[in-house]
Design a protein around this motif. Structure first.
Motif, PDB file in Angstrom:
ATOM      1  N   MET A  38      41.929  12.997  18.044  1.00  0.00           N
ATOM      2  CA  MET A  38      40.540  13.311  17.685  1.00  0.00           C
ATOM      3  C   MET A  38      39.823  12.196  16.928  1.00  0.00           C
ATOM      4  SD  MET A  38      40.331  16.130  19.201  1.00  0.00           S
ATOM      5  CE  MET A  38      38.838  16.939  18.657  1.00  0.00           C
ATOM      6  N   ARG A  39      40.252  10.952  17.100  1.00  0.00           N
ATOM      7  CA  ARG A  39      39.511   9.841  16.471  1.00  0.00           C
ATOM      8  C   ARG A  39      39.098   8.861  17.560  1.00  0.00           C
ATOM      9  NH1 ARG A  39      39.584   8.169  11.302  1.00  0.00           N
ATOM     10  NH2 ARG A  39      39.295   6.062  12.077  1.00  0.00           N
ATOM     11  N   LEU A  40      37.878   8.353  17.443  1.00  0.00           N
ATOM     12  CA  LEU A  40      37.459   7.302  18.372  1.00  0.00           C
ATOM     13  C   LEU A  40      38.270   6.047  18.083  1.00  0.00           C
ATOM     14  CD1 LEU A  40      33.567   7.363  18.596  1.00  0.00           C
ATOM     15  CD2 LEU A  40      35.220   7.868  20.391  1.00  0.00           C
ATOM     16  N   LEU A  41      38.749   5.393  19.126  1.00  0.00           N
ATOM     17  CA  LEU A  41      39.516   4.157  18.938  1.00  0.00           C
ATOM     18  C   LEU A  41      38.629   2.961  19.246  1.00  0.00           C
ATOM     19  CD1 LEU A  41      42.826   5.307  20.610  1.00  0.00           C
ATOM     20  CD2 LEU A  41      42.485   4.816  18.182  1.00  0.00           C
ATOM     21  N   SER A  42      38.687   1.963  18.390  1.00  0.00           N
ATOM     22  CA  SER A  42      37.858   0.776  18.587  1.00  0.00           C
ATOM     23  C   SER A  42      38.655  -0.277  19.359  1.00  0.00           C
ATOM     24  CB  SER A  42      37.415   0.227  17.237  1.00  0.00           C
ATOM     25  OG  SER A  42      38.558  -0.192  16.511  1.00  0.00           O
ATOM     26  N   MET A  43      37.959  -1.360  19.646  1.00  0.00           N
ATOM     27  CA  MET A  43      38.581  -2.511  20.316  1.00  0.00           C
ATOM     28  C   MET A  43      39.857  -2.973  19.611  1.00  0.00           C
ATOM     29  SD  MET A  43      37.091  -4.000  22.881  1.00  0.00           S
ATOM     30  CE  MET A  43      37.367  -5.770  22.694  1.00  0.00           C
ATOM     31  N   ALA A  44      39.853  -2.854  18.271  1.00  0.00           N
ATOM     32  CA  ALA A  44      41.010  -3.340  17.505  1.00  0.00           C
ATOM     33  C   ALA A  44      42.292  -2.663  17.998  1.00  0.00           C
ATOM     34  CB  ALA A  44      40.809  -3.074  16.015  1.00  0.00           C
ATOM     35  N   PHE A  45      42.185  -1.434  18.496  1.00  0.00           N
ATOM     36  CA  PHE A  45      43.340  -0.764  19.098  1.00  0.00           C
ATOM     37  C   PHE A  45      43.406  -1.056  20.595  1.00  0.00           C
ATOM     38  CE2 PHE A  45      45.573   2.592  21.257  1.00  0.00           C
ATOM     39  CZ  PHE A  45      46.674   2.831  20.444  1.00  0.00           C
ATOM     40  N   LEU A  46      42.280  -0.820  21.260  1.00  0.00           N
ATOM     41  CA  LEU A  46      42.292  -0.798  22.732  1.00  0.00           C
ATOM     42  C   LEU A  46      42.638  -2.145  23.350  1.00  0.00           C
ATOM     43  CD1 LEU A  46      39.152   1.477  23.159  1.00  0.00           C
ATOM     44  CD2 LEU A  46      41.544   2.129  23.527  1.00  0.00           C
ATOM     45  N   GLU A  47      42.232  -3.240  22.680  1.00  0.00           N
ATOM     46  CA  GLU A  47      42.486  -4.553  23.297  1.00  0.00           C
ATOM     47  C   GLU A  47      43.978  -4.893  23.319  1.00  0.00           C
ATOM     48  OE1 GLU A  47      40.149  -7.228  20.968  1.00  0.00           O
ATOM     49  OE2 GLU A  47      41.518  -7.179  19.258  1.00  0.00           O
ATOM     50  N   ARG A  48      44.765  -4.155  22.538  1.00  0.00           N
ATOM     51  CA  ARG A  48      46.220  -4.415  22.555  1.00  0.00           C
ATOM     52  C   ARG A  48      46.894  -3.798  23.777  1.00  0.00           C
ATOM     53  NH1 ARG A  48      48.717  -5.483  17.469  1.00  0.00           N
ATOM     54  NH2 ARG A  48      50.665  -5.520  18.644  1.00  0.00           N
ATOM     55  N   PHE A  49      46.206  -2.817  24.413  1.00  0.00           N
ATOM     56  CA  PHE A  49      46.844  -2.090  25.523  1.00  0.00           C
ATOM     57  C   PHE A  49      45.900  -1.984  26.724  1.00  0.00           C
ATOM     58  CE2 PHE A  49      48.164  -0.351  21.399  1.00  0.00           C
ATOM     59  CZ  PHE A  49      49.508  -0.698  21.406  1.00  0.00           C
ATOM     60  N   PRO A  50      45.487  -3.116  27.279  1.00  0.00           N
ATOM     61  CA  PRO A  50      44.488  -3.048  28.363  1.00  0.00           C
ATOM     62  C   PRO A  50      45.012  -2.246  29.555  1.00  0.00           C
ATOM     63  CG  PRO A  50      45.332  -5.297  28.064  1.00  0.00           C
ATOM     64  CD  PRO A  50      45.897  -4.480  26.950  1.00  0.00           C
ATOM     65  N   ASN A  51      44.192  -1.345  30.037  1.00  0.00           N
ATOM     66  CA  ASN A  51      44.546  -0.498  31.192  1.00  0.00           C
ATOM     67  C   ASN A  51      45.804   0.325  30.983  1.00  0.00           C
ATOM     68  OD1 ASN A  51      42.384  -1.142  32.897  1.00  0.00           O
ATOM     69  ND2 ASN A  51      43.369  -3.117  33.319  1.00  0.00           N
ATOM     70  N   ARG A  52      46.171   0.555  29.741  1.00  0.00           N
ATOM     71  CA  ARG A  52      47.391   1.333  29.497  1.00  0.00           C
ATOM     72  C   ARG A  52      47.143   2.525  28.605  1.00  0.00           C
ATOM     73  NH1 ARG A  52      51.894  -1.831  27.080  1.00  0.00           N
ATOM     74  NH2 ARG A  52      50.440  -3.484  26.558  1.00  0.00           N
ATOM     75  N   VAL A  53      45.867   2.786  28.256  1.00  0.00           N
ATOM     76  CA  VAL A  53      45.558   3.943  27.412  1.00  0.00           C
ATOM     77  C   VAL A  53      44.932   5.021  28.293  1.00  0.00           C
ATOM     78  CG1 VAL A  53      44.340   4.794  25.381  1.00  0.00           C
ATOM     79  CG2 VAL A  53      45.190   2.428  25.420  1.00  0.00           C
ATOM     80  N   VAL A  54      45.568   6.186  28.313  1.00  0.00           N
ATOM     81  CA  VAL A  54      45.138   7.305  29.154  1.00  0.00           C
ATOM     82  C   VAL A  54      44.617   8.416  28.249  1.00  0.00           C
ATOM     83  CG1 VAL A  54      45.954   9.074  30.778  1.00  0.00           C
ATOM     84  CG2 VAL A  54      46.866   6.741  30.921  1.00  0.00           C
ATOM     85  N   ASN A  55      43.446   8.947  28.573  1.00  0.00           N
ATOM     86  CA  ASN A  55      42.872  10.027  27.768  1.00  0.00           C
ATOM     87  C   ASN A  55      42.691  11.285  28.616  1.00  0.00           C
ATOM     88  OD1 ASN A  55      41.584  11.177  25.400  1.00  0.00           O
ATOM     89  ND2 ASN A  55      39.636  10.949  26.457  1.00  0.00           N
ATOM     90  N   LEU A  56      42.837  12.405  27.948  1.00  0.00           N
ATOM     91  CA  LEU A  56      42.614  13.702  28.572  1.00  0.00           C
ATOM     92  C   LEU A  56      41.316  14.247  28.003  1.00  0.00           C
ATOM     93  CD1 LEU A  56      43.761  16.272  30.024  1.00  0.00           C
ATOM     94  CD2 LEU A  56      44.838  16.831  27.839  1.00  0.00           C
ATOM     95  N   HIS A  57      40.425  14.691  28.876  1.00  0.00           N
ATOM     96  CA  HIS A  57      39.154  15.240  28.384  1.00  0.00           C
ATOM     97  C   HIS A  57      38.915  16.593  29.054  1.00  0.00           C
ATOM     98  CE1 HIS A  57      35.224  15.437  26.688  1.00  0.00           C
ATOM     99  NE2 HIS A  57      34.620  15.460  27.858  1.00  0.00           N
ATOM    100  N   PRO A  58      38.635  17.641  28.254  1.00  0.00           N
ATOM    101  CA  PRO A  58      38.527  18.986  28.837  1.00  0.00           C
ATOM    102  C   PRO A  58      37.134  19.274  29.391  1.00  0.00           C
ATOM    103  CG  PRO A  58      38.382  19.143  26.461  1.00  0.00           C
ATOM    104  CD  PRO A  58      38.522  17.678  26.782  1.00  0.00           C
ATOM    105  N   ALA A  59      36.698  18.438  30.318  1.00  0.00           N
ATOM    106  CA  ALA A  59      35.407  18.658  30.987  1.00  0.00           C
ATOM    107  C   ALA A  59      35.395  17.791  32.243  1.00  0.00           C
ATOM    108  CB  ALA A  59      34.249  18.280  30.075  1.00  0.00           C
ATOM    109  N   GLN A  60      34.359  17.951  33.046  1.00  0.00           N
ATOM    110  CA  GLN A  60      34.240  17.141  34.257  1.00  0.00           C
ATOM    111  C   GLN A  60      33.829  15.715  33.876  1.00  0.00           C
ATOM    112  OE1 GLN A  60      31.894  18.927  37.350  1.00  0.00           O
ATOM    113  NE2 GLN A  60      33.189  20.741  37.414  1.00  0.00           N
ATOM    114  N   PRO A  61      34.100  14.742  34.768  1.00  0.00           N
ATOM    115  CA  PRO A  61      33.685  13.362  34.490  1.00  0.00           C
ATOM    116  C   PRO A  61      32.206  13.306  34.109  1.00  0.00           C
ATOM    117  CG  PRO A  61      35.040  13.434  36.462  1.00  0.00           C
ATOM    118  CD  PRO A  61      34.800  14.864  36.051  1.00  0.00           C
ATOM    119  N   GLY A  62      31.921  12.628  33.032  1.00  0.00           N
ATOM    120  CA  GLY A  62      30.537  12.435  32.593  1.00  0.00           C
ATOM    121  C   GLY A  62      29.970  13.596  31.780  1.00  0.00           C
TER     122      GLY A  62
END
Ligand code: GRF
Length: 201
Positions: free
Chosen positions: A97-121
């Motif tokens: 439940m926390r937004l992740l910034s580049m400081a996290f995401l850039e360490r794992f390019p194309n390797r972070v998978v998220n689940l969202h309980p709604a339709q795309p968009g």
């Protein structure tokens, strides 16, 4: 036999999706191993589920970082360091439940998978099921959904969609009915999508 894929799961809540992943691994349906579960909330039942499955369960709170300059970036970088130490093939946000910034995401390019309980968009951010339920009551939508997607460098509830499924809403549904139906789809779709990613890799 190739080594099972290494999964680090980030959680903040009850962990029913973590459980679905653990169970799919246990049943041999998902060629993967959960190597760590990390939560920003110490009271998250997901940590207990991890302990019961003999998986390292780590509470990594934001509070000690809160007063530092660039607190969010520093926390995210430290979280990335902790996560990277487990050498994950994939990092799965399962009710994180926390937004992740580049400081996290850039360490794992194309390797972070998220689940969202709604339709795309639809209904990015928190309380998506509740917001879909209210939108249905107002006659604005006729169904909701579940999506699994890759997290790009800049956002959590967008990025390349890996899978999604519609979830019907019925006129006499309570919010709890809808939540249960959405979770049922999540528990099937998330492990199945991870499997597809891992087997293809
Ligand atoms: C799920 O509905 C997920 O889509 C959302 O948070 C919920 C987490 O549930 N992001 P759980 O902790 O896996 O039970």
């Amino acid at each position: 036999m190739p080594e099972p894929a290494r999964l680090v799961i980030l959680v903040s809540g009850g962990g029913s999706n973590l459980q679905a992943i653990l169970d799919a691994c246990e049943r041999g349906e998902l060629p993967a191993r959960v190597v760590a579960v990390i939560s920003n909330r110490g009271s998250a039942f997901a940590l207990e589920r991890a302990r019961r499955a003999d998986v390292p369960a780590i509470h990594f709170p934001f509070a000690p970082f809160r007063h530092l300059p660039n607190a969010r970036r520093v926390y995210d970088a430290a979280l990335a360091e902790l996560t990277a130490g487990f050498q994950p093939d994939l990092v799965v946000l399962a009710g994180w439940m926390r937004l992740l910034s580049m400081a996290f995401l850039e360490r794992f390019p194309n390797r972070v998978v998220n689940l969202h309980p709604a339709q795309p968009g639809a209904f990015p951010g928190t309380h998506a099921i509740e917001r879909a339920y209210e939108a249905f009551r107002r006659g604005e939508i006729s169904e909701t959904g579940v999506m699994v997607h890759l997290v790009p460098d800049k956002g959590v509830d967008d990025g390349p969609v890996l899978a999604w499924e519609p979830v019907p809403i019925y006129p006499d549904d309570s919010l709890a009915d809808l939540e249960a139906r959405v979770h049922q789809v999540e528990h099937r779709l998330l492990p199945a999508t991870l499997r597809r990613l891992i087997v293809k890799a």
